[in-house]
Structure formats: C-alpha cells, structure tokens
Design a protein around this motif. Structure first.
Motif, PDB file in Angstrom:
ATOM      1  N   PRO A 250       0.948  -1.371   0.038  1.00  0.00           N
ATOM      2  CA  PRO A 250       0.147  -0.024   0.058  1.00  0.00           C
ATOM      3  C   PRO A 250       0.929   1.399  -0.064  1.00  0.00           C
ATOM      4  O   PRO A 250       0.360   2.146  -0.631  1.00  0.00           O
ATOM      5  CB  PRO A 250      -0.891  -0.243   1.265  1.00  0.00           C
ATOM      6  N   VAL A 251       1.944   1.368   0.698  1.00  0.00           N
ATOM      7  CA  VAL A 251       2.854   2.604   0.758  1.00  0.00           C
ATOM      8  C   VAL A 251       3.326   2.815  -0.789  1.00  0.00           C
ATOM      9  O   VAL A 251       3.263   3.820  -1.064  1.00  0.00           O
ATOM     10  CB  VAL A 251       4.088   2.089   1.595  1.00  0.00           C
ATOM     11  N   PHE A 252       3.451   2.028  -1.431  1.00  0.00           N
ATOM     12  CA  PHE A 252       4.141   2.151  -3.046  1.00  0.00           C
ATOM     13  C   PHE A 252       2.746   2.599  -3.792  1.00  0.00           C
ATOM     14  O   PHE A 252       2.747   3.542  -4.564  1.00  0.00           O
ATOM     15  CB  PHE A 252       4.606   0.960  -3.578  1.00  0.00           C
ATOM     16  N   LYS A 274      17.423  -2.099  -1.381  1.00  0.00           N
ATOM     17  CA  LYS A 274      18.372  -0.849  -1.235  1.00  0.00           C
ATOM     18  C   LYS A 274      17.415   0.383  -0.547  1.00  0.00           C
ATOM     19  O   LYS A 274      17.819   1.500  -0.299  1.00  0.00           O
ATOM     20  CB  LYS A 274      18.928  -0.447  -2.374  1.00  0.00           C
ATOM     21  N   LEU A 275      16.132  -0.223  -0.271  1.00  0.00           N
ATOM     22  CA  LEU A 275      15.200   0.716   0.306  1.00  0.00           C
ATOM     23  C   LEU A 275      14.559   0.078   1.564  1.00  0.00           C
ATOM     24  O   LEU A 275      13.907  -0.837   1.338  1.00  0.00           O
ATOM     25  CB  LEU A 275      14.108   1.342  -0.499  1.00  0.00           C
ATOM     26  N   GLY A 276      14.671   0.735   2.925  1.00  0.00           N
ATOM     27  CA  GLY A 276      13.834   0.227   3.888  1.00  0.00           C
ATOM     28  C   GLY A 276      12.473   0.581   3.989  1.00  0.00           C
ATOM     29  O   GLY A 276      12.447   1.823   3.669  1.00  0.00           O
ATOM     30  N   GLU A 279      12.194   4.221   6.034  1.00  0.00           N
ATOM     31  CA  GLU A 279      12.418   5.482   5.313  1.00  0.00           C
ATOM     32  C   GLU A 279      11.525   5.636   4.124  1.00  0.00           C
ATOM     33  O   GLU A 279      11.004   6.930   3.873  1.00  0.00           O
ATOM     34  CB  GLU A 279      13.909   5.128   4.757  1.00  0.00           C
ATOM     35  N   ASP A 280      10.798   4.469   3.621  1.00  0.00           N
ATOM     36  CA  ASP A 280       9.795   4.754   2.569  1.00  0.00           C
ATOM     37  C   ASP A 280       8.704   5.376   3.029  1.00  0.00           C
ATOM     38  O   ASP A 280       8.072   6.386   2.671  1.00  0.00           O
ATOM     39  CB  ASP A 280       9.709   3.578   1.658  1.00  0.00           C
ATOM     40  N   LYS A 281       8.184   4.887   4.245  1.00  0.00           N
ATOM     41  CA  LYS A 281       6.942   5.458   4.789  1.00  0.00           C
ATOM     42  C   LYS A 281       7.227   6.925   4.898  1.00  0.00           C
ATOM     43  O   LYS A 281       6.249   7.815   4.889  1.00  0.00           O
ATOM     44  CB  LYS A 281       6.445   4.707   6.008  1.00  0.00           C
TER      45      LYS A 281
END
Ligand code: SF4
Length: 339
Positions: A250-252, A274-276, A279-281
C-alpha cells in the motif's frame, strides 16, 4: 424487455447534466478523494453537475443511528468544498430535503418487479456482510431510489466505476419500463466511466470508514505520519536488504499517486533491497502531506465559517428542488395523476 429506441439520448461531446451522489460519511479519507472527489471536481468544471448528499440512502443501513446523519452531512460537504467543488459551478443538495424524490420513488416503485431488485448482486452480498437486520423494504428498494435520484434531476450522465455499471444498467431498465408504460418522460442515463482505483487502507484492505483504516483528509501532518508508520507493507520484506514486492504494498500505491516521478526508482530500490520500509514510509508521508496541504488549508478556512455550509446546502437544495418539482409534474401528468 421494453423498447429503448425512442428514449432521448444525451448529446455527445456537449455540456451535459451530470448527477452523482455520496452517502454522508462524515470525515472523508484519501480513498474518497482518489475514488470520487477528484472526478467530481473535474466534471463540475465541464458540465452542469448535481451532487447529492444521499442521506436517505444512508438510512438503508443506518436507520438506528439516524441522529448522526445531519452532522455527517455537514462534515462531508466541508470535505467536498475543500477538495475543490465550487458551489458557483455546481449544485450541492440534500436528498431528504426534497420531498419530490420520495414521491417519485413511490410512483416508480409501482412499476419495478421485485425480482429485478432481488437479483442485484450487492443485495445478497451486503446482507451476508452486514446481517439480515438490514434486509428491509427500503434496502431492497435502494436501486429504485438511486434511479429516482438520477431521473428526477434529469441526469444524462453518471460517473461510475466498472463495478457499478450493473447498477446503472438496472436504472436504465427501470426508466425504459416506465417510459414504455407512460410515454417518453424520463431520461435514460449514460455511464461516464471513471477510473475508481482500489485505494488500500493502512491495513492493506480497501480504505473504508467501517474498517477504520483511512488516511483522513482532516488531520494534521503528524497524525497522518503516525498512521503511515503503522501501515501494512510487503510482509516478506523484514529487513531493508530483503527484496520487496512494491506492487503488493500500500505504501507504494501512495508513492505512485502522490510522488509519481520517483515511483520507478522507489520500486527498483525496494526490489533490490536498497530501500527500507521505515524510510519509504516517511518519504511517502511527506509527499502525501504536501499534496493535501492546500486542501487542509481550505478545510480550516471553511470550518471557521460555521454558516457557510448551511447556506450552500440551502441554495443548492432550493435549485435542485425546482428541477425535481418540474420532473415530478411531468411524470404525474404522464400517469394521469395531475390536477
Ligand atoms: S520499501 Fe516501500 S514499497 Fe517496498 S515494501 Fe517497504 S514500504 Fe513497501
């Protein structure tokens, strides 16, 4: 089956009368914005739009909590206005304040076979989901009331998603049956197919007030961030270095909607480990809050004027009622019930 060839057809590529409604849900969430409101705003700039607060429809599943509907109406309309609906460009009104809608509902009910209503897929689905206590006469008649909403305002077009097409087809069928018996009085509405994306909530299910999983329009940046921090993500990605599946996250979805230029790079880094997620949230929350900032500013300005919404609803309902009265008069004349 009745003949539809004589029914009036909307003029292609011309300004049309559009009718759309929403049950008074109170506070709106991002699902409402992406799923309906953005389309409402776009249509209102190009067409003659009637937007209905469908409070009678709300009673079909909420009759025991009818005292909440007035406050939910005001709150929802504040959200509509903040999302960009301009009462100078469209007509915003309350269904229950137009008694002609209920009168036409009674008249139309007389020509609609019960079997047509019982075969509506959502009828049985919703009773299965919400329980047999909602299996009322009013709930069964929901599609008839929906048809009246459109027909009484002379709606030529109705914005619908693919999943709602069967409902609109039933409305067209009801109109054809009425016109077959009484002459061509009512318009057969056309679908305006709009993209209604599946907007996921914080738990991964469809964003919905009843699931309490919404990202709300009327909340602070910090409140939104707090909700996003608890958001469901790809369960197979435990550590930053695990390869993720952004298409199932869902974040994406919200990165794609509110940070589209970076979405390919985010997907690549997620898959490559390479992305946690933390961090992405945080990044997604920043973009969502930035996109909602103007809307939230307008919402605060509207909330500071307590009479504003009441006046808009009074004006819009007066105008919509005049349209409803004219249609009902034609219907009653056609049926031989006038004067
Ligand atoms: S990195 Fe982002 S897109 Fe990938 S699983 Fe985590 S939150 Fe979802």
């Amino acid at each position: 089956m009745t003949d539809s060839s004589s029914a009036p057809k909307p003029v292609a590529n011309a300004r049309k009368r559009i009718m759309a409604g929403m049950r008074p849900t109170g506070k709106l969430h991002v699902g409402h914005l992406l799923g309906a409101l953005n389309t409402f705003v776009d249509l209102s700039r190009r067409h003659d739009c009637y937007f209905e607060v469908a409070d009678l429809h709300a009673l079909t599943t909420k009759f025991e909590r009818s005292d909440e509907i007035a406050a939910d109406t005001r709150t929802m309309v504040m959200g509509w206005l903040a999302a960009g609906l301009d009462p100078e460009q469209c007509t915003i009104y309350v269904q229950s304040r137009i008694p002609e809608i209920s009168e036409l509902y009674t008249l139309l009910s007389m020509v609609v076979p019960v079997s047509w209503l019982e075969r509506v897929p959502t009828y049985k689905d919703q009773i299965g989901e919400l329980g047999s206590e909602i299996a009322t006469h009013g709930f069964l008649g929901y599609p008839v009331l929906q048809t009246v909403d459109i027909a009484i305002m002379r709606g030529q077009g109705v914005p619908v998603g693919q999943d709602q097409l069967p409902h609109l087809e039933l409305s067209r069928e009801i109109v054809r049956r009425f016109n077959h018996h009484y002459g061509t009085v009512l318009l057969e509405p056309e679908a305006i197919l709009s993209e209604t994306p599946y907007v996921p909530g914080t738990d991964g299910r469809k964003m919905s007030k009843s699931y309490d999983n919404g990202l709300m329009l009327a909340e602070t940046d910090d409140e939104t961030l707090t909700r996003i921090k608890t958001m469901y993500t790809d369960p197979t990605k435990i550590h930053k270095t695990d390869p993720g599946h952004p298409e199932a996250c869902p974040v994406f979805f919200f990165q794609t909607a509110f940070n589209p230029s970076m979405a390919p790079d985010i997907a690549h880094r997620c898959r490559a480990g390479k992305l946690g997620c933390v961090e992405d949230k945080a990044d997604m929350a920043r973009h969502l809050n930035a996109a909602l900032a103007p809307l939230r500013e307008r919402l605060r300005a509207i909330a500071a004027k307590p009479r504003f919404v009441d006046e808009i609803l009074a004006d819009g309902t007066k105008k919509a009622r005049a349209t409803a009265q004219a249609t009902l008069a034609q219907v009653k004349a056609a049926m031989g019930l006038s004067g």
